[in-house]
Enzyme design. Structure first.
Site, PDB file in Angstrom:
ATOM      1  N   GLY A   8       0.834  -1.216   0.000  1.00 45.95           N
ATOM      2  CA  GLY A   8       0.000   0.000   0.000  1.00 45.95           C
ATOM      3  C   GLY A   8       0.861   1.255   0.000  1.00 45.95           C
ATOM      4  O   GLY A   8       0.505   2.284   0.580  1.00 45.95           O
ATOM      5  N   LEU A  10       1.630   3.515  -2.098  1.00 47.89           N
ATOM      6  CA  LEU A  10       1.282   4.769  -2.788  1.00 47.89           C
ATOM      7  C   LEU A  10       0.183   5.525  -2.048  1.00 47.89           C
ATOM      8  O   LEU A  10      -0.352   6.506  -2.551  1.00 47.89           O
ATOM      9  CB  LEU A  10       0.848   4.477  -4.230  1.00 47.89           C
ATOM     10  CG  LEU A  10       1.922   3.809  -5.092  1.00 47.89           C
ATOM     11  CD1 LEU A  10       1.404   3.562  -6.507  1.00 47.89           C
ATOM     12  CD2 LEU A  10       3.189   4.665  -5.148  1.00 47.89           C
ATOM     13  N   GLN A  12      -1.509   7.437   1.634  1.00 47.55           N
ATOM     14  CA  GLN A  12      -1.138   8.633   2.407  1.00 47.55           C
ATOM     15  C   GLN A  12       0.117   8.391   3.250  1.00 47.55           C
ATOM     16  O   GLN A  12       1.027   9.208   3.270  1.00 47.55           O
ATOM     17  CB  GLN A  12      -2.307   9.074   3.313  1.00 47.55           C
ATOM     18  CG  GLN A  12      -2.046  10.399   3.999  1.00 47.55           C
ATOM     19  CD  GLN A  12      -3.042  10.729   5.105  1.00 47.55           C
ATOM     20  OE1 GLN A  12      -3.895   9.911   5.463  1.00 47.55           O
ATOM     21  NE2 GLN A  12      -2.938  11.920   5.647  1.00 47.55           N
ATOM     22  N   ASP A  34       2.287  -1.652  -4.477  1.00 44.28           N
ATOM     23  CA  ASP A  34       0.873  -1.254  -4.365  1.00 44.28           C
ATOM     24  C   ASP A  34       0.091  -1.968  -5.448  1.00 44.28           C
ATOM     25  O   ASP A  34       0.676  -2.512  -6.387  1.00 44.28           O
ATOM     26  CB  ASP A  34       0.709   0.280  -4.501  1.00 44.28           C
ATOM     27  CG  ASP A  34      -0.553   0.779  -3.805  1.00 44.28           C
ATOM     28  OD1 ASP A  34      -1.672   0.399  -4.216  1.00 44.28           O
ATOM     29  OD2 ASP A  34      -0.427   1.543  -2.827  1.00 44.28           O
ATOM     30  N   TYR A 141     -14.734  -1.098   9.193  1.00 49.40           N
ATOM     31  CA  TYR A 141     -13.294  -0.768   9.319  1.00 49.40           C
ATOM     32  C   TYR A 141     -12.816  -1.062  10.745  1.00 49.40           C
ATOM     33  O   TYR A 141     -11.792  -1.719  10.949  1.00 49.40           O
ATOM     34  CB  TYR A 141     -13.129   0.717   8.975  1.00 49.40           C
ATOM     35  CG  TYR A 141     -11.729   1.286   9.125  1.00 49.40           C
ATOM     36  CD1 TYR A 141     -10.663   0.819   8.355  1.00 49.40           C
ATOM     37  CD2 TYR A 141     -11.489   2.348  10.007  1.00 49.40           C
ATOM     38  CE1 TYR A 141      -9.394   1.387   8.468  1.00 49.40           C
ATOM     39  CE2 TYR A 141     -10.224   2.917  10.117  1.00 49.40           C
ATOM     40  CZ  TYR A 141      -9.180   2.429   9.348  1.00 49.40           C
ATOM     41  OH  TYR A 141      -7.930   2.996   9.466  1.00 49.40           O
TER      42      TYR A 141
END
Ligand code: NAD
Ligand code: AKB
Length: 315
Positions: A8, A10, A12, A34, A141
């Site tokens: 992951g 790429l 924030q 990614d 989440y």
């Protein structure tokens, strides 16, 4: 020297983390990956591999190819996008993490993966939320984050996999844009303050949440993966925080630098409900005691740096 795979990469966190890891560990010791490619400073130098974490064979292929010993697993969906597609979130956040832990078990890799303040829910004590407390989150989440924390504990206790992690609050940064969370307003507000001198908040006045500036968030990862394991009582899911504010507090901080800045409200019920279910402020004393966690940025120092850095970027 560690050989690190970032999934992951790429997103924030990953975008800034990869640049920092390359500086600290050497360009050849960091492999970014990614699922989707897009323009990013991550491509300026170093290794990059296309990797969907739902493909366990591909994870093994990459970790073997580069002789990786440590994974920083960031591939995930966040709270707001998760509520619009809970099935996809479960698949990425849970199957992705499970695949990573299995590869780690088979190949003796260390795994750092972040949890979140989303691992708490409406029945959790809201003020100075303890490290060990009630966790009954109401978002998919949050459910994935609690399950992930437990799964990482399980892989450590059962198989000896060196799992570590923190519960991040909302992260504020000026590199890649945030990826669909509830706390994203606290990033967007700075862009709008500089561009239009006003912002319309989807989070209501008075809604406090924990937050942190990205440089502290990145330091936390490096500090924890380098921490002496004999000092770690919790290992996974350390509460960490740097500040707690509501939109008005953020407005007042921005007005110290842009006095004409105006804040309006148009509350989004979905993200507001999520925010209302999360703590107002975390107790991060376990992280402070076990691996010397100590953030550098408070709200005003972050605001000054955000406005200065973004001001140059947006010119
Ligand atoms: P992000 O949404 O910005 O980035 C996630 C990245 O994962 C994206 O680049 C996306 O392309 C990638 N991804 C999604 N599905 C994938 C798959 N199947 N295979 C490979 N890559 C995939 O997220 P972020 O903010 O960088 O968050 C990283 C981690 O930190 C997540 O676990 C998140 O829950 C956690 N966290 C973030 C924050 C925050 O405020 N940013 C706060 C708490 C916890
Ligand atoms: C989100 O809002 O979903 C994230 C988080 C706090 O986990 N920023």
């Amino acid at each position: 020297m560690k050989k690190i795979l970032v999934t992951g990469a790429l997103g924030q966190i990953g975008t800034e983390l990869v640049l920092k890891l390359r500086k600290e560990y050497g360009v050849d010791n960091v492999v970014a990956s990614d699922r989707n490619r897009h323009d990013s400073p991550v491509f300026d130098e170093g290794f990059f591999e296309d990797l969907d974490v739902l493909d366990a064979n591909r994870i093994s292929e990459i970790t073997n190819k580069y002789k990786v010993d440590t994974v920083i697993h960031l591939a995930a969906m966040l709270s707001a996008t998760g509520e619009s597609n809970p099935q996809a979130l479960w698949s990425v956040n849970m199957t992705g993490l499970y695949n990573m832990l299995e590869v780690a078990r088979e190949n003796k890799l260390a795994v750092f993966t972040p949890s979140s303040i989303a691992a708490f829910g409406p029945s959790t004590p809201k003020i100075l939320t303890p490290q060990d407390t009630i966790q009954r989150p109401t978002t998919i989440y949050g459910v994935s984050k609690v399950a992930g924390e437990l799964l990482c504990d399980y892989y450590f206790n059962k198989f000896g996999v060196d799992t570590r992690g923190v519960r991040y609050p909302g992260l504020i940064s000026n590199g890649a844009m945030p990826g669909g969370g509830t706390t994203d307003y606290a990033v967007h507000i700075y862009y709008e303050a500089l561009k239009n001198k006003k912002y319309t908040s989807y989070i209501a006045k008075g809604t406090k949440m924990d937050m942190m500036y990205m440089p502290d968030a990145l330091d936390a990862i490096i500090q924890l993966i380098e921490a002496d394991p004999s000092k770690l009582i919790h290992r996974n899911a350390f509460n960490i925080t740097a500040m707690s504010f509501d939109p008005e507090g953020l407005k007042e901080s921005i007005q110290k630098y842009i006095p004409e800045f105006q804040l309006e409200y148009d509350v989004d019920p979905v993200r507001q409900k999520i925010a209302d279910s999360w703590p107002d402020s975390l107790d991060d004393s376990a992280a402070r005691q076990e691996w010397n966690w100590n953030p550098k940025y408070d709200l005003d120092r972050m605001t000054q740096d955000m406005l200065e850095t973004l001001g140059k970027k947006l010119k």
